[in-house]
Each structure stands twice: as C-alpha cells, then as structure tokens.
Enzyme design. Structure first.
Site, short mmCIF file in Angstrom:
data_model
loop_
_atom_site.label_atom_id
_atom_site.label_comp_id
_atom_site.label_asym_id
_atom_site.label_seq_id
_atom_site.Cartn_x
_atom_site.Cartn_y
_atom_site.Cartn_z
N THR A 1 0.84 -1.19 0.00
CA THR A 1 0.00 0.00 0.00
C THR A 1 0.88 1.24 0.00
O THR A 1 2.12 1.14 -0.07
CB THR A 1 -0.98 -0.03 1.19
N LYS B 1 4.03 1.51 -3.72
CA LYS B 1 3.67 0.75 -4.92
C LYS B 1 4.66 0.94 -6.06
O LYS B 1 5.00 0.00 -6.78
CB LYS B 1 2.25 1.09 -5.35
N ASP C 1 -5.62 -4.21 -8.28
CA ASP C 1 -6.64 -3.19 -7.99
C ASP C 1 -7.71 -3.11 -9.07
O ASP C 1 -8.91 -3.18 -8.79
CB ASP C 1 -5.99 -1.83 -7.81
N ALA D 1 -7.45 10.71 -11.58
CA ALA D 1 -6.35 10.20 -12.41
C ALA D 1 -5.20 9.69 -11.55
O ALA D 1 -4.08 9.58 -12.01
CB ALA D 1 -5.85 11.30 -13.35
N GLY D 2 -5.50 9.38 -10.28
CA GLY D 2 -4.49 8.83 -9.39
C GLY D 2 -4.28 7.35 -9.64
O GLY D 2 -4.75 6.79 -10.63
N GLY D 3 -3.56 6.70 -8.71
CA GLY D 3 -3.21 5.29 -8.90
C GLY D 3 -4.41 4.38 -9.05
O GLY D 3 -4.45 3.52 -9.95
N TYR E 1 -14.77 3.65 0.57
CA TYR E 1 -15.56 2.68 1.34
C TYR E 1 -15.74 3.09 2.80
O TYR E 1 -16.28 2.32 3.61
CB TYR E 1 -14.95 1.28 1.26
#
Length: 272
Positions: A69, A73, A109, A134-136, A220
């Site tokens: 995490t 990464k 992911d 537009a992140g990971g 979440y």
C-alpha cells in the site's frame, strides 16, 4: 476458532507507511481460517526508502506473499524480479508473490474493481464509462475497464495532463473529457477521495446521468458515500468501494495459495 501459528505456518503481510490502520489482516486472516489454511497475515510498517530492505527480508524469511500500500507501490515495482502486464503498464505493484527464488509484482486493484462490478451484476463490456480522477486507483480502473471490453473510457480530472496519462492506459477507447460527458455515461466511477469520512461533498451530480446508468464509488468509508446516496435516490444502480477492496485481496489470495477466495467471509471481515 483462531489457529495457533506453528513452525510450518506460512507468512504473508502488508507493507506500507503508515499501515497499522489496514483492514487487510482482518480480511486475509478470516479467509485463511475459513479455508483451513495454516497461514497468518500481519501488518508490517516499512518507512519510505526501506523497500529494498523489506524485499530482502521477504526473500530471507520465506514470506509467501506481500500486499503493498501507499507509499510503496512504485518503489516495489522497481525492485521485484518481474512484473505482470498490469503492474508494468501501471508502474505500480500492490501484490508480490514468490516464484521459487524470484519475486513477481502484480497489480490486482483494477481487476478487483471489475470483479466487484460483476458481483453486483454489472458487465462493463460495451459500456461508455466515465472515471473521475487520475491517481493510482483511477489508472488501474481505466486499464481494467478497457481490458474488460468497455466501449469508451473517459477520464475527467482537473489536470488535463494527468487525465491524458490515465486515458492512455485504455488505448484506443481512452479519452479525456469533462463533466458534460456524464450525460452519455453508462457507468460512472468515482475514483477520488471526495466523500471520504465526514466529507459531504458530492463528487458529481447523478441527475446528469442517463436513466439506467451505474454509479460506482471507490471510497468505502463511509460505505454509502454522498454520491451513492444521491444516485440511489435517483433510482440508479450503485456499487460501493468495499467490493474493490475485497476482490483485489481475493485475487492476491488466489495467486499466493491457489485457493478460491471466500468472498462473503472476506467482506464480513472488512466490515467487522
């Protein structure tokens, strides 16, 4: 009943900084228990700059699998012996498995997100998709939606350059767009931190979406974000972010142990 580790117990874990808050140990250990596996999964704090040492430790200690995490990464992707196609395209690894003496980096992911759609009865094939962010996580979703056969994957982000980089991961079906593209979207994916925790901001207006559209939110916590709540009020199908968390872990479990993942058990552990 919780199993007591033995000399034969296989070890897996998650590395990150910080990592003590991770739900991954609960999710994986519940699955091992349900499957009767002599495995244990722990959180392993690894400070920035210590990824090479952590992977040497994985080799030396015989750790069978590592989840990865933030913020590691990218660093892990540069240190493993080989990358899967997804990890190579994204330049990011969220899962490492042993293959003899080699460490293989993967990224589960995006595939986990698509699995969560399928579990909810949503087939992304042929859909016109809009991804906010537009992140990971967004980039992983963009690539996997294209791989799953989406007709179009439009990326909306405040930074046009980042949007273009993300959209390129979808190949010929990728595009850079704006909020006006929501009017033709079959699937909206909210892949930013908007709506997390006590943030009551609405990431997008579901009234702009056509009838029959699906709205997915990668956040979440809370499980029902302001966007999902508004979409449900509109009568749209929604997919919460816990599904992606559980299914990306399920893909890791299958790669490490060869066992089918007990999804219901893992989801219950994630919410417990």
């Amino acid at each position: 009943m919780t199993r007591t580790p033995t000399g034969a117990t296989q070890l897996a874990g998650v590395i990150g900084w910080p990592v003590r808050h991770s739900r991954s140990p609960d999710i994986h250990n519940a699955a091992y228990e349900a499957l009767g596996l002599d495995w244990v999964y722990v959180a392993l704090p690894v400070p920035p700059g210590e990824v090479p040492a952590a992977l040497r430790g994985m080799r030396a200690l015989g750790i069978e699998g590592l989840s990865v995490t933030m913020p590691h990464k990218g660093a892990v992707a540069a240190e493993v012996d080989a990358l899967t196609a997804d990890a190579a395209a994204l330049g990011a690894v969220n899962s490492v498995r042993r293959d003899g003496d080699r460490l293989i980096g993967d990224n589960t992911d995006g595939g986990g997100f698509v699995d969560s759609l399928v579990e909810a009865g949503v087939d992304p094939s042929g859909r016109r998709c809009v991804v906010l962010g537009a992140g990971g996580a967004a980039r992983a979703v963009v690539r996997s939606l294209a791989t799953a056969g989406a007709a179009q994957v439009t990326v909306v982000n405040r930074d046009p350059g980042r949007a273009a980089t993300a959209a390129a991961l979808a190949g010929a079906v990728g595009a850079v767009g704006s909020a006006s593209d929501l009017g033709t979207a079959d699937l909206l994916v909210q892949a930013t931190p908007v709506g997390m925790g006590d943030d009551a901001t609405l990431a997008a207006d579901p009234d702009l979406l056509p009838a029959g559209a699906v709205v997915a939110d990668l956040v979440y916590h809370p499980l029902v974000t302001p966007l999902l709540d508004a979409a449900r009020t509109r009568g749209l199908t929604t997919v919460d972010g816990l599904g992606m968390l559980v299914h990306q872990a399920a893909r890791q479990l299958r790669a490490w142990t060869g066992c089918d993942a007990p999804i219901d058990v893992m989801r219950a552990a994630a919410t417990g």
